[in-house]
Design a protein around this motif. Structure first.
Motif, PDB file in Angstrom:
ATOM      1  N   MET A 104      39.265 -25.636 -29.491  1.00 15.28           N
ATOM      2  CA  MET A 104      39.354 -24.270 -28.737  1.00 15.28           C
ATOM      3  C   MET A 104      38.526 -24.470 -27.390  1.00 15.28           C
ATOM      4  O   MET A 104      37.403 -24.359 -27.334  1.00 15.28           O
ATOM      5  N   THR A 105      39.112 -24.867 -26.302  1.00 12.18           N
ATOM      6  CA  THR A 105      38.652 -25.393 -24.975  1.00 12.18           C
ATOM      7  C   THR A 105      38.775 -24.661 -23.872  1.00 12.18           C
ATOM      8  O   THR A 105      38.633 -25.062 -22.571  1.00 12.18           O
ATOM      9  N   GLY A 106      39.334 -23.430 -23.886  1.00 14.61           N
ATOM     10  CA  GLY A 106      39.461 -22.596 -22.694  1.00 14.61           C
ATOM     11  C   GLY A 106      38.256 -22.263 -21.989  1.00 14.61           C
ATOM     12  O   GLY A 106      37.069 -21.823 -22.706  1.00 14.61           O
ATOM     13  N   VAL A 107      38.137 -22.136 -20.580  1.00  9.65           N
ATOM     14  CA  VAL A 107      37.342 -21.682 -19.882  1.00  9.65           C
ATOM     15  C   VAL A 107      37.785 -20.979 -18.641  1.00  9.65           C
ATOM     16  O   VAL A 107      38.638 -21.373 -17.912  1.00  9.65           O
ATOM     17  N   ARG A 108      36.920 -19.659 -18.486  1.00 12.79           N
ATOM     18  CA  ARG A 108      37.694 -18.752 -17.263  1.00 12.79           C
ATOM     19  C   ARG A 108      36.424 -18.626 -16.481  1.00 12.79           C
ATOM     20  O   ARG A 108      35.482 -17.600 -16.937  1.00 12.79           O
ATOM     21  N   VAL A 109      36.325 -18.928 -15.302  1.00 16.71           N
ATOM     22  CA  VAL A 109      35.246 -18.706 -14.484  1.00 16.71           C
ATOM     23  C   VAL A 109      35.662 -17.388 -13.512  1.00 16.71           C
ATOM     24  O   VAL A 109      36.623 -17.385 -12.960  1.00 16.71           O
ATOM     25  N   ASP A 110      34.803 -16.319 -13.515  1.00 15.22           N
ATOM     26  CA  ASP A 110      34.939 -15.317 -12.482  1.00 15.22           C
ATOM     27  C   ASP A 110      33.878 -15.355 -11.406  1.00 15.22           C
ATOM     28  O   ASP A 110      32.805 -14.865 -11.635  1.00 15.22           O
ATOM     29  N   ALA A 111      34.256 -15.934 -10.341  1.00 17.25           N
ATOM     30  CA  ALA A 111      33.065 -16.269  -9.662  1.00 17.25           C
ATOM     31  C   ALA A 111      32.546 -15.063  -8.765  1.00 17.25           C
ATOM     32  O   ALA A 111      31.381 -14.850  -8.700  1.00 17.25           O
ATOM     33  N   VAL A 118      34.065 -18.426 -22.264  1.00 19.49           N
ATOM     34  CA  VAL A 118      34.102 -19.730 -23.081  1.00 19.49           C
ATOM     35  C   VAL A 118      34.475 -19.791 -24.295  1.00 19.49           C
ATOM     36  O   VAL A 118      33.874 -19.129 -25.123  1.00 19.49           O
ATOM     37  N   ALA A 119      35.463 -20.560 -24.706  1.00 18.61           N
ATOM     38  CA  ALA A 119      35.848 -20.634 -26.213  1.00 18.61           C
ATOM     39  C   ALA A 119      34.741 -21.528 -26.914  1.00 18.61           C
ATOM     40  O   ALA A 119      34.174 -22.131 -26.451  1.00 18.61           O
ATOM     41  N   ALA A 120      35.199 -21.414 -28.285  1.00 12.03           N
ATOM     42  CA  ALA A 120      34.212 -21.810 -29.279  1.00 12.03           C
ATOM     43  C   ALA A 120      34.046 -23.454 -29.232  1.00 12.03           C
ATOM     44  O   ALA A 120      32.996 -23.972 -29.678  1.00 12.03           O
ATOM     45  N   GLY A 121      35.036 -24.223 -28.631  1.00  5.83           N
ATOM     46  CA  GLY A 121      35.068 -25.627 -28.797  1.00  5.83           C
ATOM     47  C   GLY A 121      34.386 -26.286 -27.645  1.00  5.83           C
ATOM     48  O   GLY A 121      34.522 -27.596 -27.550  1.00  5.83           O
ATOM     49  N   VAL A 122      34.138 -25.474 -26.642  1.00  4.34           N
ATOM     50  CA  VAL A 122      33.455 -26.051 -25.037  1.00  4.34           C
ATOM     51  C   VAL A 122      31.917 -26.595 -25.221  1.00  4.34           C
ATOM     52  O   VAL A 122      31.296 -25.657 -25.668  1.00  4.34           O
ATOM     53  N   SER A 123      31.967 -27.549 -24.550  1.00  2.00           N
ATOM     54  CA  SER A 123      30.745 -27.878 -24.348  1.00  2.00           C
ATOM     55  C   SER A 123      29.936 -27.777 -22.925  1.00  2.00           C
ATOM     56  O   SER A 123      30.797 -27.309 -22.211  1.00  2.00           O
ATOM     57  N   TRP A 124      28.940 -27.855 -22.744  1.00  2.31           N
ATOM     58  CA  TRP A 124      28.189 -27.213 -21.418  1.00  2.31           C
ATOM     59  C   TRP A 124      28.792 -28.038 -20.176  1.00  2.31           C
ATOM     60  O   TRP A 124      28.913 -27.512 -19.148  1.00  2.31           O
ATOM     61  N   VAL A 146      26.206 -30.496 -25.333  1.00  2.00           N
ATOM     62  CA  VAL A 146      25.907 -29.411 -26.617  1.00  2.00           C
ATOM     63  C   VAL A 146      26.927 -28.607 -26.314  1.00  2.00           C
ATOM     64  O   VAL A 146      27.277 -27.947 -25.270  1.00  2.00           O
ATOM     65  N   GLY A 147      27.332 -27.969 -27.666  1.00  2.00           N
ATOM     66  CA  GLY A 147      28.419 -27.022 -27.552  1.00  2.00           C
ATOM     67  C   GLY A 147      27.809 -25.535 -27.119  1.00  2.00           C
ATOM     68  O   GLY A 147      26.622 -25.227 -27.653  1.00  2.00           O
ATOM     69  N   VAL A 148      28.499 -24.913 -26.358  1.00  2.00           N
ATOM     70  CA  VAL A 148      28.126 -23.562 -25.865  1.00  2.00           C
ATOM     71  C   VAL A 148      27.824 -22.566 -26.710  1.00  2.00           C
ATOM     72  O   VAL A 148      26.664 -21.894 -26.658  1.00  2.00           O
ATOM     73  N   VAL A 149      28.663 -22.141 -27.711  1.00  2.00           N
ATOM     74  CA  VAL A 149      28.648 -21.229 -28.659  1.00  2.00           C
ATOM     75  C   VAL A 149      27.515 -21.281 -29.692  1.00  2.00           C
ATOM     76  O   VAL A 149      26.520 -20.374 -29.474  1.00  2.00           O
ATOM     77  N   THR A 209      34.717 -16.981 -31.760  1.00  3.08           N
ATOM     78  CA  THR A 209      35.781 -17.884 -31.109  1.00  3.08           C
ATOM     79  C   THR A 209      35.536 -18.049 -29.669  1.00  3.08           C
ATOM     80  O   THR A 209      36.405 -18.694 -29.016  1.00  3.08           O
ATOM     81  N   GLY A 210      34.691 -17.083 -28.964  1.00  9.72           N
ATOM     82  CA  GLY A 210      34.944 -17.221 -27.586  1.00  9.72           C
ATOM     83  C   GLY A 210      33.588 -16.228 -27.173  1.00  9.72           C
ATOM     84  O   GLY A 210      33.295 -15.213 -27.900  1.00  9.72           O
ATOM     85  N   ILE A 211      32.925 -16.526 -26.169  1.00  5.04           N
ATOM     86  CA  ILE A 211      31.908 -15.459 -25.380  1.00  5.04           C
ATOM     87  C   ILE A 211      31.932 -15.382 -24.095  1.00  5.04           C
ATOM     88  O   ILE A 211      32.591 -16.348 -23.237  1.00  5.04           O
ATOM     89  N   GLU A 212      31.477 -14.215 -23.587  1.00  7.45           N
ATOM     90  CA  GLU A 212      31.396 -14.105 -22.137  1.00  7.45           C
ATOM     91  C   GLU A 212      29.960 -14.207 -21.479  1.00  7.45           C
ATOM     92  O   GLU A 212      29.252 -13.381 -22.285  1.00  7.45           O
ATOM     93  N   ILE A 213      29.611 -14.911 -20.640  1.00  7.05           N
ATOM     94  CA  ILE A 213      28.357 -15.203 -20.356  1.00  7.05           C
ATOM     95  C   ILE A 213      28.176 -15.137 -18.679  1.00  7.05           C
ATOM     96  O   ILE A 213      28.982 -15.138 -18.149  1.00  7.05           O
TER      97      ILE A 213
END
Length: 471
Positions: A104-111, A118-124, A146-149, A209-213
């Protein structure tokens, strides 16, 4: 209901039809111990302890997670979660269902909003890469792999922490599958209790499964490392303790005593050597003061100095943590103010004379870490001044010797301990009994009550477990 010990050792039996039905609901792999790929799927960063589930689900998205949790609930099974990076918890599950979220590797940046989903499988490293073009940075840790979540929901202590606080303080929303199989999108307004508990209580309340940071307006750091021979350790550590006490919040730092193995992969100046490594990460709107702030440490004459202005994307070079999987044990404690006696007690237990080689790191806390989050969460012990963490690689020491060596170190430093621990650094097998110490008594009680509301059967127990309050 059987005890947690009994539950954790249960190994269920399923007929082929039940597994086939689950496989049709899940897009990713569904494996048992007899299947090819099972060992690779369950492998993590920590190879000393690995899950051995009855059913292993390689989730590709929230629907796969829901199917796995529902299957576990139907069959009365515990659920463990394993993400990417360092995400394996202390408990190595025997039986039950293991959900691997690394696909689960999705990333969406809102500049414009300075946020990322950030999806659960994403690393920093992925988030850092996506945010950098906008001049933004996440509150990532010292190791970009390291994994984000798992990092964030455990608290999250990283390169910008004294300036901005814990990573958990900057979570805006969480997507989580709870024990009833329901996918919830929660915020401070929609589910305030669960939102509070997840940010600091990690995987005790569901599968995230995902977080907004939040992202921070940081493009560059004044950072790097100062390396000293171990013979200078008393001067360096005493100077560091005095120096760090007066630092502005923009300065995040730590000091480590490291026993390097004599292996070709290391640079020649470090091979087989005991060193003191001061790690510097200064973040400010104007980095010009960084050189002056570091001057008292440079005056101690390091044999290697890598501190300079560098892009945040190169922040992983400051600590230069190993990126490969390994076998290790670690222990941790939080400390108050330190003095020369504390330094002496620490150095008496580490270095060339120690029977077990360690990496012992003292991280400076305070600053924004000491303030309550704008939206309260469960991260505890904000009054601590330092975090002490010790890591021993089992490739270099017998596991029977490591535990007693850690105990001797922590007994020596106990007069300066606050009695608390940081959940993110509870990685040792013996740390499963220390979960309560990561929280105040009031917060721990509240966590058990929220656990009883959302996971009364303690489905999510193959972790640093917070049991549900008895009703």
């Amino acid at each position: 209901m059987s005890s947690s010990v009994e539950k954790n050792s249960q190994v269920a039996r399923f007929d082929a039809e039940a597994i086939e039905v689950l496989g049709k609901r899940v897009l990713g792999p569904v494996l048992t111990a007899e299947d090819e790929g099972y060992d690779a799927e369950r492998a993590g960063n920590q190879i000393a302890r690995q899950h051995r589930p009855e059913i292993l689900v390689g989730a590709t998205g929230p629907a796969d997670v829901q199917a796995a949790v529902e299957f576990a609930g139907r069959h009365g099974l515990p659920v463990a979660v394993q993400g990417t990076g360092h995400a394996l918890a202390a408990v190595a599950a025997e039986g039950g269902v293991l959900i691997n979220t690394s696909r689960m590797t999705g990333v969406r940046v809102d500049a414009a909003a300075r946020t990322a989903w950030v999806a659960a499988g994403v690393s920093w490293d992925r988030v850092i890469h996506e945010a950098a073009p906008a001049g933004l940075a996440p509150l990532s840790g010292s190791a970009p792999g390291v994994g984000v979540v798992s990092y964030t929901l455990g608290g999250g202590l990283g390169l910008l922490s004294r300036r901005y606080g814990y990573a958990a303080d900057h979570v805006r929303g969480i997507d989580v599958v709870t024990a009833d199989g329901r996918l919830r999108q929660i915020t401070k307004s929609s589910d305030p209790d669960l939102f509070w508990a997840l940010r600091g209580g990690r995987d005790n309340f569901g599968v995230v499964t995902g977080i907004e940071i939040d992202l921070m307006p940081v493009a560059t750091l004044y950072g790097g490392g100062l390396f000293f021979d171990f013979a200078s350790a008393p001067d360096v550590l005493n100077t560091y303790v005095r120096w760090s006490a007066d630092m502005p919040e923009e300065m995040t730092s730590s000091v480590a005593v490291i026993s390097f193995p004599d292996v070709p992969v290391l640079p020649p100046p470090l091979r087989g050597r005991h060193v003191v490594h001061v790690r510097i990460a200064y973040s400010a709107d104007d980095l010009g003061a960084g050189k002056e702030l570091v001057a008292p440490l440079r005056a101690l004459t390091p044999f290697n100095d890598t501190v300079r202005e560098l892009p945040y994307a190169e922040g992983g070079t400051i600590h230069n943590d190993p990126a490969v999987a390994g076998s290790f044990e670690s222990s941790t404690t939080l400390l108050g103010e330190l003095d020369a006696d504390a330094v002496r007690a620490l150095l008496d237990r580490v270095g060339p004379h120690a029977p077990v080689p360690h990496v012992v790191e003292l991280r400076h806390l305070g600053g924004a870490l000491a303030r309550p989050a704008a939206v309260p969460n469960a991260v505890g012990h904000r009054g601590a001044h330092y975090l002490l963490n010790v890591v021993s690689r089992l490739e270099r020491a017998d596991i029977a010797d490591v535990g007693p060596a850690h105990d001797r170190l922590f007994d020596a430093i106990e007069p300066w301990s606050t009695g608390g621990r940081a959940l993110t650094f509870l990685n040792g097998a013996r740390d499963t009994g220390h979960v309560r110490s990561a929280y105040s008594p009031e917060d721990y009680r509240r966590l058990t009550e929220i656990k009883a509301a959302y996971d009364p059967e303690n489905v999510f127990r193959l972790n640093h477990n917070i049991p549900p309050a008895q009703r």
